[in-house]
Design a protein around this motif. Sequence first.
Motif, PDB file in Angstrom:
ATOM      1  N   THR A  11       0.999  -1.168  -0.208  1.00  0.00           N
ATOM      2  CA  THR A  11      -0.011   0.140   0.020  1.00  0.00           C
ATOM      3  C   THR A  11       0.756   1.205   0.009  1.00  0.00           C
ATOM      4  O   THR A  11       0.401   2.286   0.001  1.00  0.00           O
ATOM      5  CB  THR A  11      -0.860   0.105   1.323  1.00  0.00           C
ATOM      6  N   GLY A  12       2.113   0.996   0.048  1.00  0.00           N
ATOM      7  CA  GLY A  12       2.841   2.227   0.138  1.00  0.00           C
ATOM      8  C   GLY A  12       4.311   1.647   0.269  1.00  0.00           C
ATOM      9  O   GLY A  12       4.626   0.527   0.052  1.00  0.00           O
ATOM     10  N   SER A  13       5.264   2.727   0.508  1.00  0.00           N
ATOM     11  CA  SER A  13       6.933   2.189   0.806  1.00  0.00           C
ATOM     12  C   SER A  13       7.002   2.721   2.194  1.00  0.00           C
ATOM     13  O   SER A  13       6.327   3.488   2.884  1.00  0.00           O
ATOM     14  CB  SER A  13       7.797   2.584  -0.225  1.00  0.00           C
ATOM     15  N   VAL A  14       8.095   2.350   3.047  1.00  0.00           N
ATOM     16  CA  VAL A  14       8.515   2.614   4.231  1.00  0.00           C
ATOM     17  C   VAL A  14      10.206   2.493   4.366  1.00  0.00           C
ATOM     18  O   VAL A  14      10.671   1.866   3.762  1.00  0.00           O
ATOM     19  CB  VAL A  14       7.923   1.422   5.266  1.00  0.00           C
ATOM     20  N   ALA A  15      10.501   3.656   5.176  1.00  0.00           N
ATOM     21  CA  ALA A  15      11.831   4.045   5.296  1.00  0.00           C
ATOM     22  C   ALA A  15      12.038   4.245   6.631  1.00  0.00           C
ATOM     23  O   ALA A  15      11.136   4.908   7.435  1.00  0.00           O
ATOM     24  CB  ALA A  15      12.415   4.849   4.211  1.00  0.00           C
ATOM     25  N   ALA A  16      13.233   4.117   7.320  1.00  0.00           N
ATOM     26  CA  ALA A  16      13.626   4.589   8.818  1.00  0.00           C
ATOM     27  C   ALA A  16      14.813   5.324   8.898  1.00  0.00           C
ATOM     28  O   ALA A  16      15.796   4.927   8.043  1.00  0.00           O
ATOM     29  CB  ALA A  16      13.428   3.266   9.487  1.00  0.00           C
ATOM     30  N   ILE A  17      14.911   5.993   9.809  1.00  0.00           N
ATOM     31  CA  ILE A  17      16.095   6.871   9.855  1.00  0.00           C
ATOM     32  C   ILE A  17      16.197   7.191  11.621  1.00  0.00           C
ATOM     33  O   ILE A  17      15.438   6.835  12.421  1.00  0.00           O
ATOM     34  CB  ILE A  17      15.884   8.542   9.230  1.00  0.00           C
ATOM     35  N   SER A  18      17.570   7.330  11.893  1.00  0.00           N
ATOM     36  CA  SER A  18      17.813   7.607  13.238  1.00  0.00           C
ATOM     37  C   SER A  18      18.529   9.032  13.422  1.00  0.00           C
ATOM     38  O   SER A  18      19.136   9.601  12.653  1.00  0.00           O
ATOM     39  CB  SER A  18      18.921   6.630  13.839  1.00  0.00           C
ATOM     40  N   VAL A  19      17.915   9.503  14.264  1.00  0.00           N
ATOM     41  CA  VAL A  19      18.292  11.072  14.612  1.00  0.00           C
ATOM     42  C   VAL A  19      18.619  11.113  16.021  1.00  0.00           C
ATOM     43  O   VAL A  19      18.442  10.379  17.064  1.00  0.00           O
ATOM     44  CB  VAL A  19      17.088  12.270  14.203  1.00  0.00           C
ATOM     45  N   GLY A  20      19.434  12.042  16.458  1.00  0.00           N
ATOM     46  CA  GLY A  20      20.076  12.375  17.742  1.00  0.00           C
ATOM     47  C   GLY A  20      20.307  13.672  18.080  1.00  0.00           C
ATOM     48  O   GLY A  20      20.745  14.511  17.129  1.00  0.00           O
ATOM     49  N   ILE A  21      20.482  13.932  19.244  1.00  0.00           N
ATOM     50  CA  ILE A  21      21.064  15.011  19.710  1.00  0.00           C
ATOM     51  C   ILE A  21      22.591  14.992  20.283  1.00  0.00           C
ATOM     52  O   ILE A  21      22.670  14.237  21.222  1.00  0.00           O
ATOM     53  CB  ILE A  21      19.959  15.918  20.856  1.00  0.00           C
ATOM     54  N   ILE A  22      23.345  15.802  19.626  1.00  0.00           N
ATOM     55  CA  ILE A  22      24.851  15.788  20.084  1.00  0.00           C
ATOM     56  C   ILE A  22      25.359  17.095  20.636  1.00  0.00           C
ATOM     57  O   ILE A  22      25.185  17.930  19.757  1.00  0.00           O
ATOM     58  CB  ILE A  22      25.626  15.233  19.383  1.00  0.00           C
ATOM     59  N   ASP A  23      25.548  17.294  21.740  1.00  0.00           N
ATOM     60  CA  ASP A  23      26.094  18.755  22.252  1.00  0.00           C
ATOM     61  C   ASP A  23      25.247  19.540  21.760  1.00  0.00           C
ATOM     62  O   ASP A  23      25.184  20.932  21.345  1.00  0.00           O
ATOM     63  CB  ASP A  23      27.498  18.975  21.725  1.00  0.00           C
ATOM     64  N   GLY A  24      23.740  19.297  22.117  1.00  0.00           N
ATOM     65  CA  GLY A  24      22.561  20.333  21.947  1.00  0.00           C
ATOM     66  C   GLY A  24      22.247  20.377  20.504  1.00  0.00           C
ATOM     67  O   GLY A  24      21.159  20.924  20.194  1.00  0.00           O
ATOM     68  N   VAL A  25      23.048  19.859  19.476  1.00  0.00           N
ATOM     69  CA  VAL A  25      22.491  20.021  18.084  1.00  0.00           C
ATOM     70  C   VAL A  25      21.723  18.701  17.515  1.00  0.00           C
ATOM     71  O   VAL A  25      22.493  17.635  17.693  1.00  0.00           O
ATOM     72  CB  VAL A  25      23.690  20.223  17.358  1.00  0.00           C
ATOM     73  N   PRO A  26      20.808  18.707  16.863  1.00  0.00           N
ATOM     74  CA  PRO A  26      19.982  17.642  16.335  1.00  0.00           C
ATOM     75  C   PRO A  26      20.972  17.131  15.277  1.00  0.00           C
ATOM     76  O   PRO A  26      21.316  18.121  14.423  1.00  0.00           O
ATOM     77  CB  PRO A  26      18.589  18.177  15.926  1.00  0.00           C
TER      78      PRO A  26
END
Lengths: 225, 225, 225, 225, 225, 225
Positions: free
Chosen positions: E143-158
Amino acid sequence: MTITRNWLDHAAGSVLIEFGKTKVLCAASASPGVPRWRKGSGLGWVTAEYAMLPASTNTRSDRESVKGRIGGRTHEISRLIGRSLRAVIDYEALGENTIQLDCDVLQADGGTRTAAITGAYVALADAVAHLRSTGALTGEPLTGSVAAISVGIIDGVPRLDLPYVEDVRAETDMNVVMTGEGKFVEVQGTAEGAAFDRAELDALLALAEKGCVDLSRLQQEALAR
Amino acid sequence: MTITRNWLDHAAGSVLIEFGKTKVLCAASASPGVPRWRKGSGLGWVTAEYAMLPASTNTRSDRESVKGRIGGRTHEISRLIGRSLRAVIDYEALGENTIQLDCDVLQADGGTRTAAITGAYVALADAVAHLRSTGALTGEPLTGSVAAISVGIIDGVPRLDLPYVEDVRAETDMNVVMTGEGKFVEVQGTAEGAAFDRAELDALLALAEKGCVDLSRLQQEALAR
Amino acid sequence: MTITRNWLDHAAGSVLIEFGKTKVLCAASASPGVPRWRKGSGLGWVTAEYAMLPASTNTRSDRESVKGRIGGRTHEISRLIGRSLRAVIDYEALGENTIQLDCDVLQADGGTRTAAITGAYVALADAVAHLRSTGALTGEPLTGSVAAISVGIIDGVPRLDLPYVEDVRAETDMNVVMTGEGKFVEVQGTAEGAAFDRAELDALLALAEKGCVDLSRLQQEALAR
Amino acid sequence: MTITRNWLDHAAGSVLIEFGKTKVLCAASASPGVPRWRKGSGLGWVTAEYAMLPASTNTRSDRESVKGRIGGRTHEISRLIGRSLRAVIDYEALGENTIQLDCDVLQADGGTRTAAITGAYVALADAVAHLRSTGALTGEPLTGSVAAISVGIIDGVPRLDLPYVEDVRAETDMNVVMTGEGKFVEVQGTAEGAAFDRAELDALLALAEKGCVDLSRLQQEALAR
Amino acid sequence: MTITRNWLDHAAGSVLIEFGKTKVLCAASASPGVPRWRKGSGLGWVTAEYAMLPASTNTRSDRESVKGRIGGRTHEISRLIGRSLRAVIDYEALGENTIQLDCDVLQADGGTRTAAITGAYVALADAVAHLRSTGALTGEPLTGSVAAISVGIIDGVPRLDLPYVEDVRAETDMNVVMTGEGKFVEVQGTAEGAAFDRAELDALLALAEKGCVDLSRLQQEALAR
Amino acid sequence: MTITRNWLDHAAGSVLIEFGKTKVLCAASASPGVPRWRKGSGLGWVTAEYAMLPASTNTRSDRESVKGRIGGRTHEISRLIGRSLRAVIDYEALGENTIQLDCDVLQADGGTRTAAITGAYVALADAVAHLRSTGALTGEPLTGSVAAISVGIIDGVPRLDLPYVEDVRAETDMNVVMTGEGKFVEVQGTAEGAAFDRAELDALLALAEKGCVDLSRLQQEALAR
């Protein structure tokens, strides 16, 4: 000793039995059908599992699910509870239904296996009543009641229902399971320190017989409420 | 019943005990040191494991090592054998030595747990003698002897040492472990069909007491050879 | 080497094979039906399990059932025994029957896997005869016999059937499984210390061929008794 | 056959070995210290684990971690790889370091165990070089090289390196592990269908000897790059 | 990030996804039929398993098959991958077919779970196409596509897609799974050090939304090749 | 929601938290020392285990100890509880002490994991007070409080704390763990049916923030009693 019925909402029967600091939650789950080896026989089945919560003991004990295996003591007590309850079951009247008892010790202070049997009988009776109310059975699968007590010899004196601190000093430890009619279902006596003689055995049996009469009356009162 | 000592070459003590068609190989392995929880106490330890070979039973049973877990019955019997033997051990005289009993049922025809205890005691005595001969201990860690027998009620009649075909029809089944001095170490009576009354219990106990006297004599004769 | 047939009463075939201090109990259990993946094929199945009793070794080894898993060596030998026996089986003549071999080492002193194969063949032959006597099969599922021997090089000299103390010093260790007709079923040679050259390999094979002829004759004599 | 070194970034040595459709990733991890039973001996240790990814086979196979136990075939091959590599190791020169080989089959099309040994040797050589470059050892722990090949008889004709579809029809299957100097480390021949005679065994050995010479040269070329 | 399709020959779909030093092999195996609890429903099933090769990490990790149990992290990620893929599956259009995704980390350097989901979708699409080409299904189960990503905050910066060395210092770590249409399938944010406030959460979500758009385009490009 | 403190006698802290029909028993056991990998660091440790009693669910679930392995869901929730509590712990102030939380679901009717976290915090606070009263620590290892709530979208409407019958119909399910100061510790949102958009995510987060404020107040009231 207090017996609180219907402590849970989902199980066909459930009892919180408290006894000194010991608290055991006994739940009876009823389901149609029997294990594979019994299918088509027209006979029912009753089985039991016993377990202790990790924080139920004085010092936390590791979780058996985490260890990946059930210990010998757990196995032994589960089998004892199952046998004791089956002693008052008429499999034919139960029909191809299974009742599974779960006895989980929430807090342990001696006598957990005998409290479990005594409470489990009440949960079993409630589950049978539940099955009858749903039309899953019509006759009476219970041929009697069953209760259990622990007795021991401390400093040479036979004693009823030892709490944990006394239990560990007992020279002899005996668990007795009896029917409401005063017959024996199971007698398990163990010399912890010195071996015991026939006179001591007789004294313990007499004490246990008396104790089971009391427990049996408490069960009937709880079921009458 | 026959007891053959030194059936194996490596173990400190080893006995093949035969009893009707039942054959149990009991081996006692002695090693210096004790389990971690006992280190530095100056006290020894005795423990036991029981198992059945797959082809020992009428119909082959699956191997517990293949199933990846030990069953409840195996656990229960291993614990019973260990407790029974420890009842005649003076841990202090044993010193920080461990004796491990292995009771492997080569063929089963009723009474395997009681045969195992009776044979294991003889293997244990040989292992103690072996430890003494190597200088690992000097005193006497055995405070007595221990033997076990099974009794049951068939068609209302108390009977000794039931073979398997009779054992399954027994109304009541009792295993009794006694010292050579005639005291009780363990009493385990179970109602298989109907519950039993005090008179039946007394009859079974009397029969077991007599049987244990005989077994005790056979053990002494075997050790005297 | 001695082969004692019918050492057990329940199994369809059973053999105690003794070889120096090595004692292996080989039991063949026959049952109608085959594993799921073979159902409806009209073909039979033969499989084997090998295990050592804890006290069979010089120093007691832990029980695999207690450890909860089967070790690599046990797996490997069980598979070898099964393959070796299946090499002389006509699955069609066996029909949808399963024969399960259990080879339990009661005492180990080198050569347990080859003793197990040699004894298991005799137990298998007895189980086949048993199946024929009960009418479960009519033809001849055995296409030949199979025996196994271990050979090794010690101090540069090829030797037959090393006991344990010599086996551990062997530079090369070889297990050879052969049919009664002198063909190879399995050849497993392993350099324990230094690698071996073709001449050494040939010498070991020659020795093994000779040894298997002897074992094959002993099997036939045992079956003729 | 292609050998790609340094396929991974973290491991001390890593090789992707491809052979027809077979792809095996061999990684060598080096760590200071040895297993407990070898501590203080001054000797090193080399060990190996083999596994197949679920989708590596024609039909997906279940993951052994999910089944909770390692199968017999996996155990057997892991042990074979470990033994083969240890045949060319001088434990003293290795010092108290451990090299762990992981051979993971990414795609399987016959000959995975022999490809694993052949690739693992190259990864091992790289790990040894890595240990030398970090100063963890100074001498030469490798006493030679090792390679492995599978040979089989199909329709009566001895053949090298069978792909899976041919391997399953082979009458005899043989895995041979040899040193670069042309000596045998391991010979494992198995009759899959009919037993084989000495002439066939000799033909297979000759073919394997020739194949291992070629593999040995390919390993040296890869290491020279 | 590179996506290599058809990396394996046997699986219905297979992808090697590389991302910095992270390499994950995603294989989709298709088979007729569904798990027992879904039989006869007309509905298909998609499930996933994640694992890391022992040498994929900086320091070798023990094999879960050898430990005999799957760790919590492995369980958790396997479940996440399965849920993510099922979010774009129309079970009815899939029919009673099962697609099993295996995501094996060959080398790990942060972001393995999100790389696994992103690669697994492409392998899944190939498996669906394969099923269609064999006539096993006719409609469109995707019914669609799916993808994934990781994000994080380091020293206050996303930050997007942290490699391992930065990931361990992240104050907050978030994995986001999105459809190609820009909707959320899964949001998992965890405070590693200090708790995070709503503004930080919003910044991370915005970054993840942008990253998923890019991944989604890369997936479409790979599938178009 | 009701929070009953000191429900058990042995544990350093214990809470029965009830929430609709959901009942979770949270026990905190404190012991000196930390896991091996943390020894000598001067830092403490907090960990958690979650489990459901077999009869806690509508239909009895099998016991994980009997199955011999812990399921993925159990693993995942145990890890979530541990992480959530560790977010408000100052390891240095805790010193080398370990607090183990056991969250056992006695009855389940939705929201068991969030109830477990909310109750576990109170038990943890009691355990910390207990450690202080025994002199095992002097500072304040708690840097704040933590509570958790589940929110979901049903028929397009965001809702707090769904009971089980509604939970299974939810299109989106989100568990949010927050500190008493209103910061996020964990956000886990999962699309059960259709993927959700940013507006829905924002609505759920707003609802959760409000709910956590209430829970936080209830925790403080319970601790003030």
